[in-house]
Design a protein around this motif. Structure first.
Motif, PDB file in Angstrom:
ATOM      1  N   GLY A 450      24.481  19.597  35.294  1.00 51.59           N
ATOM      2  CA  GLY A 450      24.416  18.176  34.981  1.00 51.59           C
ATOM      3  C   GLY A 450      24.338  17.852  33.503  1.00 51.59           C
ATOM      4  N   SER A 451      23.842  18.792  32.695  1.00 52.92           N
ATOM      5  CA  SER A 451      23.722  18.543  31.252  1.00 52.92           C
ATOM      6  C   SER A 451      24.949  18.990  30.463  1.00 52.92           C
ATOM      7  N   THR A 452      25.968  19.456  31.159  1.00 48.38           N
ATOM      8  CA  THR A 452      27.162  19.989  30.491  1.00 48.38           C
ATOM      9  C   THR A 452      27.770  19.047  29.456  1.00 48.38           C
ATOM     10  N   PRO A 453      27.893  17.727  29.734  1.00 53.31           N
ATOM     11  CA  PRO A 453      28.574  16.879  28.741  1.00 53.31           C
ATOM     12  C   PRO A 453      27.874  16.788  27.396  1.00 53.31           C
ATOM     13  N   SER A 454      26.582  17.119  27.343  1.00 54.15           N
ATOM     14  CA  SER A 454      25.906  17.093  26.044  1.00 54.15           C
ATOM     15  C   SER A 454      26.497  18.148  25.112  1.00 54.15           C
ATOM     16  N   ALA A 455      27.051  19.226  25.678  1.00 56.01           N
ATOM     17  CA  ALA A 455      27.651  20.277  24.850  1.00 56.01           C
ATOM     18  C   ALA A 455      29.049  19.908  24.370  1.00 56.01           C
ATOM     19  N   THR A 456      29.697  19.012  25.086  1.00 56.86           N
ATOM     20  CA  THR A 456      31.071  18.657  24.718  1.00 56.86           C
ATOM     21  C   THR A 456      31.136  18.062  23.324  1.00 56.86           C
ATOM     22  N   LEU A 457      30.176  17.202  22.997  1.00 59.95           N
ATOM     23  CA  LEU A 457      30.217  16.493  21.716  1.00 59.95           C
ATOM     24  C   LEU A 457      30.236  17.444  20.522  1.00 59.95           C
ATOM     25  N   PRO A 458      29.265  18.370  20.396  1.00 59.50           N
ATOM     26  CA  PRO A 458      29.305  19.271  19.236  1.00 59.50           C
ATOM     27  C   PRO A 458      30.488  20.230  19.267  1.00 59.50           C
ATOM     28  N   LEU A 459      30.969  20.574  20.450  1.00 55.62           N
ATOM     29  CA  LEU A 459      32.131  21.464  20.514  1.00 55.62           C
ATOM     30  C   LEU A 459      33.370  20.779  19.939  1.00 55.62           C
ATOM     31  N   VAL A 460      33.575  19.530  20.283  1.00 53.83           N
ATOM     32  CA  VAL A 460      34.724  18.805  19.727  1.00 53.83           C
ATOM     33  C   VAL A 460      34.540  18.611  18.224  1.00 53.83           C
ATOM     34  N   MET A 461      33.323  18.291  17.799  1.00 59.71           N
ATOM     35  CA  MET A 461      33.052  18.129  16.369  1.00 59.71           C
ATOM     36  C   MET A 461      33.265  19.437  15.624  1.00 59.71           C
ATOM     37  N   ALA A 462      32.839  20.539  16.239  1.00 61.38           N
ATOM     38  CA  ALA A 462      32.988  21.843  15.586  1.00 61.38           C
ATOM     39  C   ALA A 462      34.453  22.224  15.448  1.00 61.38           C
ATOM     40  N   TYR A 463      35.259  21.880  16.440  1.00 61.12           N
ATOM     41  CA  TYR A 463      36.709  22.109  16.340  1.00 61.12           C
ATOM     42  C   TYR A 463      37.265  21.391  15.120  1.00 61.12           C
ATOM     43  N   LYS A 464      36.827  20.163  14.918  1.00 55.46           N
ATOM     44  CA  LYS A 464      37.323  19.384  13.786  1.00 55.46           C
ATOM     45  C   LYS A 464      36.798  19.935  12.465  1.00 55.46           C
ATOM     46  N   TYR A 465      35.502  20.257  12.437  1.00 60.95           N
ATOM     47  CA  TYR A 465      34.876  20.667  11.176  1.00 60.95           C
ATOM     48  C   TYR A 465      35.316  22.071  10.762  1.00 60.95           C
ATOM     49  N   PHE A 466      35.276  23.016  11.713  1.00 61.08           N
ATOM     50  CA  PHE A 466      35.594  24.409  11.384  1.00 61.08           C
ATOM     51  C   PHE A 466      37.066  24.746  11.605  1.00 61.08           C
ATOM     52  N   LYS A 467      37.816  23.804  12.209  1.00 61.83           N
ATOM     53  CA  LYS A 467      39.236  24.026  12.511  1.00 61.83           C
ATOM     54  C   LYS A 467      39.411  25.285  13.365  1.00 61.83           C
ATOM     55  N   ASP A 468      38.583  25.364  14.389  1.00 63.90           N
ATOM     56  CA  ASP A 468      38.579  26.534  15.275  1.00 63.90           C
ATOM     57  C   ASP A 468      38.965  26.073  16.680  1.00 63.90           C
ATOM     58  N   GLU A 469      40.137  26.493  17.136  1.00 66.34           N
ATOM     59  CA  GLU A 469      40.661  26.059  18.433  1.00 66.34           C
ATOM     60  C   GLU A 469      39.802  26.531  19.604  1.00 66.34           C
ATOM     61  N   ARG A 470      39.008  27.576  19.417  1.00 67.29           N
ATOM     62  CA  ARG A 470      38.159  28.064  20.518  1.00 67.29           C
ATOM     63  C   ARG A 470      37.196  26.976  20.983  1.00 67.29           C
ATOM     64  N   TYR A 471      36.692  26.209  20.033  1.00 66.40           N
ATOM     65  CA  TYR A 471      35.717  25.176  20.385  1.00 66.40           C
ATOM     66  C   TYR A 471      36.380  24.028  21.146  1.00 66.40           C
ATOM     67  N   LEU A 472      37.602  23.690  20.773  1.00 64.49           N
ATOM     68  CA  LEU A 472      38.312  22.649  21.504  1.00 64.49           C
ATOM     69  C   LEU A 472      38.638  23.120  22.915  1.00 64.49           C
ATOM     70  N   LYS A 473      39.040  24.361  23.037  1.00 63.90           N
ATOM     71  CA  LYS A 473      39.342  24.912  24.361  1.00 63.90           C
ATOM     72  C   LYS A 473      38.097  24.875  25.241  1.00 63.90           C
ATOM     73  N   SER A 474      36.966  25.231  24.660  1.00 61.89           N
ATOM     74  CA  SER A 474      35.708  25.194  25.405  1.00 61.89           C
ATOM     75  C   SER A 474      35.363  23.767  25.812  1.00 61.89           C
ATOM     76  N   ALA A 475      35.548  22.823  24.903  1.00 58.81           N
ATOM     77  CA  ALA A 475      35.253  21.423  25.205  1.00 58.81           C
ATOM     78  C   ALA A 475      36.126  20.916  26.347  1.00 58.81           C
ATOM     79  N   LYS A 476      37.391  21.288  26.335  1.00 57.58           N
ATOM     80  CA  LYS A 476      38.288  20.856  27.413  1.00 57.58           C
ATOM     81  C   LYS A 476      37.864  21.454  28.755  1.00 57.58           C
ATOM     82  N   ARG A 477      37.363  22.666  28.722  1.00 59.54           N
ATOM     83  CA  ARG A 477      36.873  23.276  29.963  1.00 59.54           C
ATOM     84  C   ARG A 477      35.658  22.522  30.496  1.00 59.54           C
TER      85      ARG A 477
END
Length: 675
Positions: A450-477
């Protein structure tokens, strides 16, 4: 209501005709009235609807026994709905409780049930100690528990829903000396009851006035008490009118049931913005007092003392929390940004000290945040939560992005955050979810997703900040999981840290998570995420009040003039309102533009204006000991978190998160600027 007002209302209803889809006929309606003589058990009178001709009224409700009052009723067709208005006149002094039931024609076993901000589906995510089907399949509750005084029943087989909503002026409340059993009100109330009942296998809509709660009343967290039935005095010769609206419509699933019903509630109540004397700049200036007064610098990590505080003193405590409920790191970022904007070196120095000391001493042995530390008690919480960890990373990415824009780099912090994010990737389950709670060794304490969406926010931000596609892939999952298990199933649960139940924050976080992914995608992919954000938003919206709960004189919130519209209930377990909103107003404004849905933007403005009413300022502290320490547990109904009850706060509160929430509300467009 006085007799002359009653006659005016009657004349306005003359000549109405019973037409429309809803079969409101005597054979589908049962009514009763209970009368109480003080010191004696109440006596219930079953009522029969008798059709009248050539009369101001369409029906008279009569009993086989003689009653000291008369009851008439009109039914008005209004925009495809049926408005039922009941007129009761006392022939002598009488204490009464009136009720009706309407047959829906739906089999109870085929139905899901909805009472906004309190009951979703069958409340089976909630424990048996809270209102749920675990305890009973029939529930009547007082209207002020609900974000709109409405009950809807959804027939999953025939794809239909029927609802009843109270249409009256809510401007009175009365105190009682008891909270269970048969109670006589000390004066007039506006609060009735609503709910659903299983009668011989068929689902019934039930409603009445004044309030009663059956089979239990919910008085405190995980404490169900015996039922209550209130009786109001109607003096000889006095009359009262009561109005409800019955509606029936189609819905493809429970999600559409909630959407269509929220739109109907909003259009019916038409909540307006609340006028307050405070501008956003003024509010931030007042709230900044919290950054100064709560700053603690005699511990290994400096922090803002914002949890486990007493409203009577607001004295600092020994507890430092990274995320909810303390939100120390987000408050530090807000203080830093605001301090530099306003040239407040006191704020910037304290904020930088918090970031520096957390970098040195704020982590567990493997590199997760020490979420909760009790310094004087020498205790560090060893069980981590994906929510607090995510909220800490979210705050730090805002900090790092801001600092980069100022030309300042923090390589050590970047390394720490990347290390945490990489551990997030290891924690993520094959289905895309994150466990709710876990330990340093990655062992799972609570596997709930149930708390999964709280992780989506920093993962998407980390993709943008670090330019790391792994974090975006994780966020989409994570969104794949949320879509499959929460959004499409209309099952939003266990996002709060201290409850296992249906709650506001799960839907709010899910909507925000989809919004974040929509901001970094394009075309059909963006459209898909936007659609998910919209679908989840209706469930989040359903927790926010569209009406103003009445309070009695002597209940502080009423004496302060609090308007509850725009405030959100918390969860099935925690039945109070608060200012948890953070970025949700931004989500609503974005969705409003995306889908040309004016209700979203308009209600975002209601939320934004209303949530600032209890700002503690000099000379108007609103029951709080210190300026800027915004209240948290706002108890608006017959429920308390341990102390004080309706119209007051609990004696313990956590202003750390309330200040952070309002600050984000008053900083619109933050996510869009980040991306």
């Amino acid at each position: 209501m006085k007799i002359k007002r009653l006659l005016f209302g009657v004349m306005a209803l003359m000549g109405t005709v019973c037409v429309g889809a809803i079969n409101y006929m005597p054979e589908n309606v049962s009514a009763s009235i209970s009368l109480k003589i003080p010191g004696n058990d109440a006596k219930q009178y079953p009522l029969c609807l008798q059709k009248l001709k050539d009369n101001y009224f369409q029906y008279q409700l009569v009993s086989s026994g003689k009653m000291p009052l008369t009851i008439f009723q009109n039914v008005e067709e209004k925009g495809g709905q049926r408005r039922v208005t009941v007129f009761i006149t006392a022939l002598e002094d009488v204490y009464f409780n009136y009720g009706e039931r309407i047959k829906t024609g739906y089999k109870h076993d085929n139905c899901l049930f909805y009472m906004p901000g309190f009951w979703y589906r069958r409340n089976l995510r909630s424990p048996k100690e809270a209102p749920s089907f675990h305890s009973s399949d029939s529930w009547l509750v007082r209207e002020d528990r609900l974000s709109t005084p409405l009950t809807a029943i959804f027939d999953t087989k025939n794809k239909k829903l029927m609802s009843v909503i109270r249409i009256d002026k809510f401007d009175k409340e009365a105190l009682t000396t008891h909270k269970e059993g048969e109670v006589i009100l000390s004066g007039e109330t506006s609060i009735g009851y609503t709910g659903f009942e299983n009668i011989s296998g068929m689902a019934m809509l039930s409603f009445g006035f004044p309030y009663k709660e059956i089979p239990k009343t919910y008085i405190r967290k995980l404490i169900l008490a015996p039922p209550v039935e209130a009786f109001q005095l109607l003096s000889k010769g006095e009359s009262i009118s009561l109005t409800w609206e019955i509606s029936e419509r189609e819905a493809a699933d429970f999600s559409e049931c909630v959407q269509r019903t929220w739109e109907y509630c909003y259009d019916t109540n038409q909540p307006q913005s609340v006028n307050t004397p405070y501008t956003p700049d003024k509010i931030k200036k007042v709230l900044s007092n919290f950054f100064v007064g709560s700053y603690v610098d005699d511990a290994p990590t400096h922090y803002y003392s914002g949890v486990e505080m007493r409203t009577a003193t607001c004295e600092d405590t020994d507890v430092a929390e990274v995320g909810f409920v303390g939100r120390t790191l987000l408050n530090a970022f807000n203080a830093l940004e605001y301090g530099e904007q306003e040239k407040r070196t006191d704020l910037t120095a304290n904020a930088n000290s918090i970031f520096d000391t957390y970098l040195q001493n704020g982590f567990s042995s493997v590199g997760f945040f020490n979420e909760v530390v009790n310094y004087k008690r020498n205790f560090i919480e060893q069980i981590h939560s994906i929510r607090r960890q995510s909220e800490g990373v979210y705050a730090m990415l805002h900090y790092l992005n801001y600092e980069k824009q100022q030309g300042r780099k923090h390589a050590a912090w970047e390394k720490r955050i990347k290390g945490m994010l990489d551990m997030f990737l290891c924690l993520q389950n094959p289905d895309g979810s994150f466990p709710r709670k876990f330990k340093d060794d990655f062992s799972i304490v609570d596997k709930s997703g149930g708390s999964t969406p709280s992780a989506t926010l920093p993962l998407v931000m980390a993709y943008k900040y670090f330019k790391d596609e792994r974090y975006l892939k994780s966020a989409k999952r994570t969104l794949d999981y949320l879509e499959r298990e929460l959004i499409l199933k209309s099952d939003y649960f266990s996002s709060t840290l201290d409850a296992n139940c249906e709650d506001k924050e799960a839907s709010l976080y899910a909507s925000t998570a989809a919004y974040y992914l929509a901001l970094v995608t394009k075309g059909t992919e963006q459209a898909h995420y936007a659609g998910l954000a919209k679908k989840a938003a209706y469930f989040a919206l359903s927790w926010y009040y569209t009406w103003d709960v009445p309070f009695a004189q002597g209940q502080m919130l009423g004496d302060l003039g609090l308007k509850t519209r725009g405030w959100g209930n918390v969860s099935v377990e925690n039945n109070h309102i608060d200012v948890f909103v953070f970025e949700f107003a931004d989500v609503l404004n974005w969705l409003s533009k995306k889908y040309d849905e004016k209700r979203f933007a308009d209600f975002a403005q209601v939320i934004s204006s209303s949530m600032c009413q209890l700002l503690p300022i000099e000379g108007n502290l609103c029951g709080i000991a210190k300026v800027g320490y915004y209240p948290e547990v706002v108890q608006h109904t017959n429920w308390d978190y341990g102390k004080n009850g309706k119209g007051f706060y609990n004696d313990i509160f956590a202003p750390g998160w309330t200040v952070a929430s309002l600050w984000e509300l008053l900083s619109p467009g933050r996510a869009e600027r980040f991306f």
